[in-house]
Write a protein that holds these residues in place. Structure first.
Motif, PDB file in Angstrom:
ATOM      1  N   LYS A 414       0.815  -1.213   0.000  1.00  0.00           N
ATOM      2  CA  LYS A 414       0.000   0.000   0.000  1.00  0.00           C
ATOM      3  C   LYS A 414       0.853   1.269   0.000  1.00  0.00           C
ATOM      4  O   LYS A 414       0.341   2.359  -0.265  1.00  0.00           O
ATOM      5  CB  LYS A 414      -0.932   0.019   1.221  1.00  0.00           C
ATOM      6  CG  LYS A 414      -1.868  -1.194   1.304  1.00  0.00           C
ATOM      7  CD  LYS A 414      -2.766  -1.284   0.092  1.00  0.00           C
ATOM      8  CE  LYS A 414      -3.724  -2.470   0.196  1.00  0.00           C
ATOM      9  NZ  LYS A 414      -4.576  -2.599  -1.022  1.00  0.00           N
ATOM     10  N   ILE A 415       2.123   1.126   0.338  1.00  0.00           N
ATOM     11  CA  ILE A 415       3.054   2.251   0.337  1.00  0.00           C
ATOM     12  C   ILE A 415       4.215   1.900  -0.584  1.00  0.00           C
ATOM     13  O   ILE A 415       4.775   0.805  -0.498  1.00  0.00           O
ATOM     14  CB  ILE A 415       3.577   2.548   1.755  1.00  0.00           C
ATOM     15  CG1 ILE A 415       2.442   2.991   2.674  1.00  0.00           C
ATOM     16  CG2 ILE A 415       4.667   3.612   1.723  1.00  0.00           C
ATOM     17  CD1 ILE A 415       2.877   3.215   4.113  1.00  0.00           C
ATOM     18  N   LYS A 416       4.579   2.831  -1.467  1.00  0.00           N
ATOM     19  CA  LYS A 416       5.711   2.639  -2.365  1.00  0.00           C
ATOM     20  C   LYS A 416       6.806   3.640  -2.009  1.00  0.00           C
ATOM     21  O   LYS A 416       6.529   4.814  -1.787  1.00  0.00           O
ATOM     22  CB  LYS A 416       5.282   2.843  -3.826  1.00  0.00           C
ATOM     23  CG  LYS A 416       4.280   1.808  -4.336  1.00  0.00           C
ATOM     24  CD  LYS A 416       4.931   0.446  -4.503  1.00  0.00           C
ATOM     25  CE  LYS A 416       3.950  -0.550  -5.117  1.00  0.00           C
ATOM     26  NZ  LYS A 416       4.545  -1.894  -5.248  1.00  0.00           N
ATOM     27  N   LEU A 417       8.054   3.158  -1.987  1.00  0.00           N
ATOM     28  CA  LEU A 417       9.200   4.009  -1.698  1.00  0.00           C
ATOM     29  C   LEU A 417      10.102   4.086  -2.928  1.00  0.00           C
ATOM     30  O   LEU A 417       9.954   3.280  -3.866  1.00  0.00           O
ATOM     31  CB  LEU A 417       9.939   3.479  -0.471  1.00  0.00           C
ATOM     32  CG  LEU A 417       9.149   3.631   0.842  1.00  0.00           C
ATOM     33  CD1 LEU A 417       9.886   2.987   2.002  1.00  0.00           C
ATOM     34  CD2 LEU A 417       8.863   5.090   1.160  1.00  0.00           C
ATOM     35  N   PRO A 418      11.044   5.057  -2.977  1.00  0.00           N
ATOM     36  CA  PRO A 418      11.751   5.403  -4.215  1.00  0.00           C
ATOM     37  C   PRO A 418      12.323   4.253  -5.033  1.00  0.00           C
ATOM     38  O   PRO A 418      12.196   4.247  -6.251  1.00  0.00           O
ATOM     39  CB  PRO A 418      12.862   6.336  -3.719  1.00  0.00           C
ATOM     40  CG  PRO A 418      12.275   6.990  -2.523  1.00  0.00           C
ATOM     41  CD  PRO A 418      11.409   5.965  -1.877  1.00  0.00           C
ATOM     42  N   HIS A 419      12.959   3.269  -4.430  1.00  0.00           N
ATOM     43  CA  HIS A 419      13.667   2.245  -5.197  1.00  0.00           C
ATOM     44  C   HIS A 419      12.895   0.931  -5.324  1.00  0.00           C
ATOM     45  O   HIS A 419      13.469  -0.087  -5.709  1.00  0.00           O
ATOM     46  CB  HIS A 419      15.043   1.979  -4.568  1.00  0.00           C
ATOM     47  CG  HIS A 419      15.913   3.198  -4.530  1.00  0.00           C
ATOM     48  ND1 HIS A 419      16.322   3.847  -5.662  1.00  0.00           N
ATOM     49  CD2 HIS A 419      16.433   3.894  -3.477  1.00  0.00           C
ATOM     50  CE1 HIS A 419      17.071   4.893  -5.333  1.00  0.00           C
ATOM     51  NE2 HIS A 419      17.146   4.944  -4.008  1.00  0.00           N
ATOM     52  N   ASP A 420      11.601   0.947  -4.999  1.00  0.00           N
ATOM     53  CA  ASP A 420      10.803  -0.278  -5.107  1.00  0.00           C
ATOM     54  C   ASP A 420      10.548  -0.637  -6.568  1.00  0.00           C
ATOM     55  O   ASP A 420      10.319   0.240  -7.415  1.00  0.00           O
ATOM     56  CB  ASP A 420       9.468  -0.108  -4.386  1.00  0.00           C
ATOM     57  CG  ASP A 420       9.626  -0.161  -2.881  1.00  0.00           C
ATOM     58  OD1 ASP A 420      10.589  -0.785  -2.424  1.00  0.00           O
ATOM     59  OD2 ASP A 420       8.793   0.431  -2.168  1.00  0.00           O
ATOM     60  N   SER A 421      10.578  -1.917  -6.860  1.00  0.00           N
ATOM     61  CA  SER A 421      10.271  -2.398  -8.209  1.00  0.00           C
ATOM     62  C   SER A 421       8.762  -2.488  -8.384  1.00  0.00           C
ATOM     63  O   SER A 421       8.029  -2.776  -7.427  1.00  0.00           O
ATOM     64  CB  SER A 421      10.893  -3.782  -8.433  1.00  0.00           C
ATOM     65  OG  SER A 421      12.294  -3.750  -8.245  1.00  0.00           O
ATOM     66  N   PRO A 422       8.264  -2.236  -9.605  1.00  0.00           N
ATOM     67  CA  PRO A 422       6.812  -2.372  -9.836  1.00  0.00           C
ATOM     68  C   PRO A 422       6.375  -3.830  -9.691  1.00  0.00           C
ATOM     69  O   PRO A 422       7.081  -4.750 -10.103  1.00  0.00           O
ATOM     70  CB  PRO A 422       6.649  -1.888 -11.285  1.00  0.00           C
ATOM     71  CG  PRO A 422       7.997  -2.041 -11.905  1.00  0.00           C
ATOM     72  CD  PRO A 422       9.002  -1.821 -10.814  1.00  0.00           C
ATOM     73  N   THR A 423       5.235  -4.043  -9.070  1.00  0.00           N
ATOM     74  CA  THR A 423       4.719  -5.406  -8.868  1.00  0.00           C
ATOM     75  C   THR A 423       3.278  -5.494  -9.349  1.00  0.00           C
ATOM     76  O   THR A 423       2.512  -4.529  -9.253  1.00  0.00           O
ATOM     77  CB  THR A 423       4.773  -5.806  -7.382  1.00  0.00           C
ATOM     78  OG1 THR A 423       4.044  -4.838  -6.611  1.00  0.00           O
ATOM     79  CG2 THR A 423       6.213  -5.866  -6.881  1.00  0.00           C
ATOM     80  N   THR A 424       2.925  -6.637  -9.897  1.00  0.00           N
ATOM     81  CA  THR A 424       1.550  -6.858 -10.373  1.00  0.00           C
ATOM     82  C   THR A 424       0.705  -7.618  -9.366  1.00  0.00           C
ATOM     83  O   THR A 424      -0.518  -7.638  -9.457  1.00  0.00           O
ATOM     84  CB  THR A 424       1.579  -7.646 -11.698  1.00  0.00           C
ATOM     85  OG1 THR A 424       2.283  -8.883 -11.494  1.00  0.00           O
ATOM     86  CG2 THR A 424       2.279  -6.826 -12.782  1.00  0.00           C
ATOM     87  N   HIS A 425       1.376  -8.265  -8.409  1.00  0.00           N
ATOM     88  CA  HIS A 425       0.648  -9.017  -7.386  1.00  0.00           C
ATOM     89  C   HIS A 425       1.456  -8.999  -6.086  1.00  0.00           C
ATOM     90  O   HIS A 425       2.645  -8.665  -6.082  1.00  0.00           O
ATOM     91  CB  HIS A 425       0.435 -10.464  -7.841  1.00  0.00           C
ATOM     92  CG  HIS A 425       1.714 -11.245  -7.979  1.00  0.00           C
ATOM     93  ND1 HIS A 425       2.535 -11.132  -9.078  1.00  0.00           N
ATOM     94  CD2 HIS A 425       2.319 -12.139  -7.146  1.00  0.00           C
ATOM     95  CE1 HIS A 425       3.587 -11.909  -8.936  1.00  0.00           C
ATOM     96  NE2 HIS A 425       3.485 -12.529  -7.765  1.00  0.00           N
ATOM     97  N   LEU A 426       0.785  -9.325  -5.007  1.00  0.00           N
ATOM     98  CA  LEU A 426       1.428  -9.339  -3.690  1.00  0.00           C
ATOM     99  C   LEU A 426       1.906 -10.753  -3.376  1.00  0.00           C
ATOM    100  O   LEU A 426       1.093 -11.676  -3.293  1.00  0.00           O
ATOM    101  CB  LEU A 426       0.447  -8.873  -2.612  1.00  0.00           C
ATOM    102  CG  LEU A 426       0.982  -8.838  -1.178  1.00  0.00           C
ATOM    103  CD1 LEU A 426       2.053  -7.763  -1.031  1.00  0.00           C
ATOM    104  CD2 LEU A 426      -0.163  -8.580  -0.186  1.00  0.00           C
TER     105      LEU A 426
END
Length: 641
Positions: A414-426
């Motif tokens: 629910k929270i994204k930070l600068p270096h996170d990779s895009p994800t399609t599922h949890l």
């Protein structure tokens, strides 16, 4: 014959009364001339088996630490501070929710002194001792040195099986930190690169194993040297004293905040590229020295990930003092070195490793949240030492609830930070971890209303360092306002004590109120730093029947024998019972307990009638609520006769 029997009875009574005065610590003092103008003063405490004496470096809010007061120094200059000849025993205490340190059996402190001609050094040492059941009030032993050749002073006071510092917890904590560092994006991808290097360098399997082992040893050496430098620069004992210094704790907190924000992606902490390039050139030369510099290159290249972890570990180890920074770096580097050494020696194992990916950055972010939370521990220590009451227990727990709620939301995506990779599922693993963190958040919420939240004991401030001793949203119990007045307010001099029980801290006011209300007076001889007093409160006072009896049937006064508040000069005196000078309010209540009731240990409870006579024998440490209730009932019965 009657006179003889009377004499025997009085003698026996005196001996029995004296037997209640315990003196578990005896001091002796001596001096040794070590040069033309230098002396070494020694202060030796011999401690009875089963007892321990608290060290000189306890945090605020705990028991009374051992302190040396030099009041008369003429023709002499003190060099440094008194230093013990042995390591302390350290254990976490649930009652005070902090690490306590003590000595047992025997300990000798040394103090260096420079003299100009003939010197005099005088003063006293204050100390407090406890066993598994009871504590003595703070006591003092006076000393005086005439610093001349051949002089030797020894003295005894009148007022525990020791072990070396247990470094295992520090080692294991650091080892876990090393394992966490392995899973960061700066370190994990280095494993196959390292294996590739050793595959080219090692022509035989035996040489590969040898080079891999040396590589692991090199990693350990580099980090242990770092820990040794920290210990050497600050000094083992100085690190102990720094642990309670508010400004040092503020610096530690700021350091952890910087590390946390770095892990979360706000910026990266990197070393100058020239350093890395210089070490790389050394590594290219090959041989054992080249392998060592390659290990050094690993430490530099991975600094943006390992630096915050190493910094946090050194901060925590520095608070423990002694050789803790060395032990901490040994644990961290061992966890880091073992996998690298094994993969370097056995390259085929690489096939079993998971592939690098976005999960490595997630590990960094989780570590960032944890360091962010831990930073508030150091802020809390500074706040308590300075007695600012800004970061009180409820505020601290609320901040942790917010931090770990943020971590749960991050793990749930629910929270994204600068270096996170895009994800399609949890991923399922993140869902499970997020759910566990959310459960931890729910567990902490009742702490705002006074719940003990024992899983985090030792991190928030103690329960009495709070906006309200009853917790957020709680009000004064009905029994606390029963004073016989229609106004419904507590009597003058009363305040809310442990578990919401109204009590006095002044004997004369409590006695007057007891006479006014026609209730027996219950004296609670206690101490701010008395561990067993807290155990009685947490295990006995908390019982509903005990609380009801305190509220309805007794007037309670708590007399703290370790209060450091100085008495006015005109009220200070020399005790007729002990011969010691009574300087503080705590000394006054100690002398009162000894002279009236022939006891000097706490906790100790006494029930008096309106004429200040004991209605039943006193009650010592026994954390059985049923026994205490039986004693209270017997006191009430005798009082009403």
């Amino acid at each position: 014959m009657k006179r003889i029997l009377l004499a025997v009875f009085l003698l026996t009574s005196t001996l029995l009364a004296s037997a209640q005065i315990v003196e578990p610590v005896k001091w002796s003092f001596s001096q040794n001339k070590i040069s033309d103008n230098e002396f070494e003063l020694t202060f030796t405490a011999k401690i009875e088996d089963g007892w321990h004496m608290y060290s000189t470096d306890l945090p605020e809010g705990g028991p009374i630490k051992t302190s040396f007061y030099f009041e008369n120094v003429e023709g002499a200059e003190l060099v440094g501070e008194p230093t013990p000849n042995k390591e302390v025993t350290e254990e976490f205490d649930q009652s005070f929710q902090m690490d306590l340190r003590w000595f047992s059996k025997e300990v000798t402190f040394t103090q260096k002194v420079k003299v100009t001609g003939t010197g005099t050094v005088g003063g006293y040492v204050e100390f407090m001792s406890c066993n598994d059941e009871t504590c003595t009030p703070p006591m003092d032993s006076e000393f005086s040195f005439e610093l001349t050749d051949g002089a030797d002073q020894t003295a005894d006071t009148v007022p525990v099986d020791d072990s070396d510092r247990n470094y295992w917890s520090i080692f294991l904590l650091a080892f876990l930190g090393g394992l966490a560092a392995l899973l960061t994006p700066c370190v994990f991808p280095m494993i196959p690169m390292t294996v590739s290097f050793f595959t080219k360098q090692s022509k035989t399997k035996a040489k590969g194993i040898r080079n891999g082992i040396w590589y692991g040893i090199s990693i350990i050496l580099i980090y242990v040297i770092l820990g040794t430098v920290v210990t050497a620069v600050f000094g083992a004992e100085s690190l102990n004293s720094l642990s309670t210094n508010p400004w040092f704790n503020l610096f530690f907190a700021l350091l952890l905040f910087v590390f946390a924000f770095s892990f979360m992606g706000a910026f990266e902490i990197v070393l100058p590229s020239s350093w890395v390039n210089a070490v790389d050139r050394k590594a290219d030369k090959g041989g054992l020295l080249g392998i060592f510099f390659m290990a050094f290159a690993l430490a530099l290249v991975s600094f943006s990930c390992t630096g915050p972890i190493v910094g946090a570990l050194i901060v925590e180890a520095a608070r423990s003092g002694g050789l803790a920074p060395v032990v901490g770096m040994l644990g961290f580097s061992s966890a880091l070195a073992i996998p690298f050494a094994l993969f370097a020696a056995f390259p085929g194992w690489l096939n079993s490793l998971p592939k690098s990916g976005g999960w490595l950055n997630s590990v960094k972010v989780v570590l960032g949240f944890l360091e962010f939370a831990f930073a508030f521990k150091f802020l809390s220590i500074a706040d308590m030492v300075l007695d600012l009451h800004i970061l009180e227990r409820e505020v601290y727990i609320a901040i942790w609830i917010a931090i770990f709620m943020g971590l749960a939301l991050y793990l749930w995506g629910k929270i994204k930070l600068p270096h996170d990779s895009p994800t399609t599922h949890l991923p399922v693993s993140r869902f499970i971890m997020g759910t566990m963190v959310f459960a931890f958040v729910i567990y902490m919420v009742p702490g705002l209303w006074g719940a003990p939240v024992k899983l985090i004991s030792g991190f928030p401030p103690p329960v009495d360092y709070a906006e309200s001793p009853l917790g957020v949203g709680r009000t004064q119990p009905a029994g606390a306002v029963a004073t016989g007045h229609s106004s419904g307010t507590m009597a003058v001099g009363m305040h809310i004590g442990p578990h919401g029980i109204p009590l006095f801290d002044d004997y004369d006011k409590a006695l007057a109120h007891a006479k006014e209300t026609g209730k027996p007076l219950l004296i609670d001889f206690t101490g701010k730093g008395c561990t067993n007093c807290r155990k009685m409160e947490d295990n006995v006072w908390v019982a509903q029947e005990v609380k009801n009896m305190f509220l309805e049937d007794f007037v309670v006064v708590s007399l703290y024998v370790d209060l450091k508040t100085k008495l006015p000069e005109e009220e200070q005196y020399v005790s007729e019972t002990t011969g010691r000078k009574v300087r503080t309010i705590g000394n006054k209540w100690t002398d009162f307990q000894i002279s009236r009731y022939h006891r000097n240990t706490q906790p100790y409870y006494v029930i008096l009638d309106s004429n200040e006579k004991e209605v039943v024998d006193g009650y010592g440490y026994d954390p059985d609520a049923d026994d205490f209730i039986e004693w209270l009932n017997s006191g009430l019965t005798e009082y009403k006769k």
